[in-house]
Structures are given as C-alpha cells and as structure tokens.
Scaffold this motif. Sequence first.
Motif, short mmCIF file in Angstrom:
data_model
loop_
_atom_site.label_atom_id
_atom_site.label_comp_id
_atom_site.label_asym_id
_atom_site.label_seq_id
_atom_site.Cartn_x
_atom_site.Cartn_y
_atom_site.Cartn_z
N HIS A 3 -3.68 6.47 10.11
CA HIS A 3 -2.82 6.32 8.68
C HIS A 3 -3.02 6.86 7.49
O HIS A 3 -4.11 7.37 6.97
CB HIS A 3 -2.73 4.43 8.64
CG HIS A 3 -2.68 3.59 10.15
ND1 HIS A 3 -3.75 4.35 11.05
CD2 HIS A 3 -1.70 2.85 10.11
CE1 HIS A 3 -3.16 3.42 11.88
NE2 HIS A 3 -1.83 2.59 11.48
N ILE A 7 -6.17 -0.61 4.62
CA ILE A 7 -6.08 -1.46 3.08
C ILE A 7 -7.06 -2.56 3.86
O ILE A 7 -6.28 -3.55 4.63
CB ILE A 7 -5.03 -2.52 2.53
CG1 ILE A 7 -3.95 -1.25 2.01
CG2 ILE A 7 -4.79 -3.39 1.48
CD1 ILE A 7 -2.53 -1.29 1.55
N ALA A 18 0.87 -3.26 0.63
CA ALA A 18 1.20 -2.40 1.44
C ALA A 18 2.61 -2.44 1.36
O ALA A 18 3.06 -1.48 1.79
CB ALA A 18 1.02 -3.34 2.60
N ARG A 22 5.05 1.20 1.23
CA ARG A 22 6.00 1.03 2.73
C ARG A 22 7.34 1.86 1.65
O ARG A 22 7.83 2.53 2.45
CB ARG A 22 5.70 0.20 3.57
CG ARG A 22 5.11 0.40 5.04
CD ARG A 22 4.83 1.56 5.57
NE ARG A 22 6.60 1.69 6.59
CZ ARG A 22 6.77 2.15 6.82
NH1 ARG A 22 6.26 3.56 6.48
NH2 ARG A 22 7.91 2.12 7.47
N VAL A 28 0.42 2.43 6.78
CA VAL A 28 0.01 1.75 5.95
C VAL A 28 -0.17 0.88 7.51
O VAL A 28 0.03 -0.06 8.34
CB VAL A 28 0.58 0.23 5.62
CG1 VAL A 28 -0.57 -0.01 5.17
CG2 VAL A 28 0.87 1.64 3.41
N VAL A 30 -2.84 -3.19 7.89
CA VAL A 30 -3.77 -3.72 7.08
C VAL A 30 -4.49 -4.58 7.67
O VAL A 30 -4.61 -5.07 8.79
CB VAL A 30 -2.82 -4.87 6.32
CG1 VAL A 30 -3.80 -6.10 5.45
CG2 VAL A 30 -2.15 -4.15 4.76
N ALA A 136 6.44 -7.19 3.98
CA ALA A 136 5.62 -6.33 4.77
C ALA A 136 5.75 -5.87 6.38
O ALA A 136 5.52 -4.30 6.78
CB ALA A 136 4.19 -6.46 4.94
N VAL A 141 4.25 -2.44 8.12
CA VAL A 141 3.36 -2.53 8.17
C VAL A 141 2.64 -3.50 9.41
O VAL A 141 3.01 -4.24 9.96
CB VAL A 141 3.01 -3.06 6.97
CG1 VAL A 141 1.58 -3.29 6.63
CG2 VAL A 141 3.89 -2.51 5.25
#
Length: 508
Positions: A3, A7, A18, A22, A28, A30, A136, A141
């Motif tokens: 990636h 995060i 995030a 994006r 991203v 997470v 997100a 994400v």
Amino acid sequence: MIHDVLIAGAGPVGLFLACELRLAGCSVLVLEQSEDPRSPLKRLPFGLRGLSAPTLDAFHRRGLLDDISRVSDGAGAPAVAHWAGQGRRPGGHFAGLQFFQDRIDPSAWPYRLPGPAGTSLAVEMERIESVLADRAVAMGVEIRRGRGVEAVDPSEDGVTIHAGGEMVRGHWLVGCDGGRSTVRKAAGFAFAGTDPEFTGYSVEVEMADPETLSPGRHYTPAGMYTFARPGTVAMVDFDGGAFHRTRPITLEHVQAVLRRVSGTGVTVTALRQAATWTDRAFQATAYHRGRVLLAGDAAHIHSPLGGQGLNLGFGDAINLGWKLAATIRGDAPAGLLDSYEAERHPVGAQVLDWSRAQVELMRPAPGPRALQAIIRDLIATGDGAAYFAGRVWGVSLRYDLGGGHPLVGRSAPDFELADGTRLGERLRTGKGLFLDFDAEAARAELAGRWGQRIGYVAGDARDRLGLSAVLVRPDGIVAWATGAAGDLDGAASVVTRWFGEPAVADPI
C-alpha cells in the motif's frame, strides 16, 4: 500488496487522514487494534466532543459537515445542547471559567466570513467516527479491525509491520494509534513533557442523596468537580495522577474521592460507568522519521480540558494528507513533507502549554484561586472573551508562511462566489485553488501552468474583503493574497513552493 500508506489506528484522526489520502488517489490500509469501534464512553454524556472552527472548516471543505452535525441521542431525537438550561449561551471555558457568546464581537476576526461552518459544535464521538468510517470505506480505504500493530520494521523505501498475526507492507506508515502509540515507541520517536498533577474522573453514578451536590462546576479546597443530574460527575483529585490506570475503579473509591473533593458526605449506591484521565502533557520531539510519521494523540497528549485534543489531531490530518500524497505522486516540491512538522509541532506545543496553564489555575491553593478571580474578570470583558474564544475556537490559528498580507497562513474565508458556490465547496476535490476576483488573463495563465494540481476560479464574490486574488492550499490555508488588481508579485514562486514545478513547460 504494498500500500502507499499504512495507518495505525482507526480513530477519528486516522480515518480522516485515510480519507484525505484516498481523495488524492493513494492506496490506504488502516489497522485497528479494537474489534468493535463502539463504546459507551463515545456516547453521551462522556462522549460529547467540542469541534472547533478549523475542524468544522475542514469538514465543510470535504463535504462531511452535514452528516457529522446531524446529532441524535440514539433514538432519533435531537440531543440536548450541553448549554441548555443556562440563561446565557457559553462559548467555551478556560479552566472552567466560562466565556459567553453574547460578549464576543465577531469583528475581532475580520477575515472570517459567516457560512455553513461555524466556530464550535458539540458532537458525540461515536457519530464522528461512524461518519468518517463510512466515508473512508466508500472511498476505497481498507480497514482491518482486530489488527493492532505489534512491531515496526522501517527501511529506506518502505515499512513492514506486524499486526494481529499478519505482516503487511507499505511505502509509508502514519501512527494515529493514540497516546500509548506502539508506532511511536517502535520507530524510536522521543516523547518529552511534564508528568501529571492530578487524576481526573468521569463517572456515571446513582446516589442515595443527590441533593447533597449542587449542579454545575465547583472549586473546592481539595480540587474541582462538575455535577449534572441525575448522576453525571467529573472531578479532579490532585494526587499526582496516582490512580490513573493503576487499579480497578470501584464504587468505594469513587465515593471516597467524591466526598473528599466535594467536601460532602454524599453516598454512592451504584457505579454505572467510570473512566480516569490525567493532565500528563507530552509531545514527540519530531513528527517525521524516515518513512514513519505521527499524528493525533500519538504525537501529543495532554488533559482534555477545553476540548483541544481531538481538534489538534484533525488539524494534523488535513495538514499532512495532501503533503504526503504529493510526495507519493512525485510532484512535491523540496521540503513539502518537512513543512508538516514545521507547521504542526508549534501548534501542538502551544496547546500543551494552554492545558498546563489551566491546570495551574485549578490548583487548590490560595495563589491559583486569587489568579482565578483576575481571569474571571478579564474573560468577562469583550476583548477578553474574544481572546479566549480565538484560542479555544481556533480562529486565531495562523501558520508562519511569510508574505506580507495578513491573511497568509490563515484559514481561507468561505467566500460566496458569483456563481452561487462557496469556497468550501470548491475545495472538495482536495486540490489547491486560485481565486481571481478580477478575472485577469495573466492570472489564469499562471494557474494553468500547474495543470490539474490547482483549480482556477474567475469571478467576483459577494464580499471579497478587499481582495483581488487569493491562492489557497488544499488544506484551506491561504498561501498568497493581494488586494491590488494586476498584482502577481511573488505569486509564481509561492505556487512553486507549495505545488512544485509547473506541469506545463513555460517560463515563469
């Protein structure tokens, strides 16, 4: 898969960052330690968070404000405002000393225009997280819950982390994993500051004799407490932070502390929920080491007095997002990513000192109590209320970006443009924006050299505040402004400073 950005932490700051990444096209992932994002402490009464002007501006500029501001009590009815029942509407407080809306003159901030984003708003933490998580995921994400970071292995071109039994790799890692950040510790960031003076308690109790306590905030010879009926209590015990996370919170202990702090014989019959906190104030000495960065509570911690912490983290996220994205794309000018720490570290240090000052004022001693009387008089004046509001609401925030115009470094006014749109709406693409109120060909040509990195808008505004043109960064901060028609002095160098070399080969 590698990636662009990993995060650590799916709290509000990590989720907002995030979304920012994006928006700029970065991939991203997470990683969050908790399986379930829900918690009673994220709902009323303890989950109420005050959002400041920079945060509300940021949400407005990304199209999030309407969803976040639709507050409910969980049953579909509007939540009761935290100031309801008072004769005057408070604007905020400093160490519990309130300033009021009716004492604040908005002319103290001549470059802030009225618009959808106000200066403050109280919202449940659960609502904020839910809206940000939904946005997100809708943006692409990936969020993996139950995957707390266990180890960090940075290299020159990326970072490998071990989380929840799996190994993942990214080109960059941002630690948004809270005050006890594993990322911060594993990556070797120094964390310096001051140790706590007190243990703070937020408790929901049942009492045999609730009439023993008077509603409101009270300073006592032993500390401070705030009581709201039927049984919500916040209290501060100046014990050096001895009880925070050192042993279970029992009914007997809460009763003993409440009796000591309130100076009453109140009897607690049931403890429904409880949490502790302190005024420990620490900050990472750096926010960036190699391929690892810090944001939010991972970068700075302090007491929750005045509701500054969450807003500080959101400020980190919107400042960092576009700069890290430009670095990943390869069109960032030299030093752009370094400007994240240069701009945000002083803001964090200032908030920590703001927190420390409040703690000093709350001490149960003759000196602080005498000083309280002076601050109380000052905060009741128009100028005093405006000063404290400017700090608490964040409207006085200004980065030192150089340049002669007083608007440079401040949040851009939410201009209402001639076509009916607002500046905030124009920033929803996450790109920079060149506003040209006089629609000059030379300015259009200048902005066009940077292609898709900068949007150009020509046309007047309902109130242009005496300006002729304004260059706004993706985070809504003014990078250049002029009040003179035909003025382009220094504009090209400023655009290059923040957006890199022109995309169109044309001499500047």
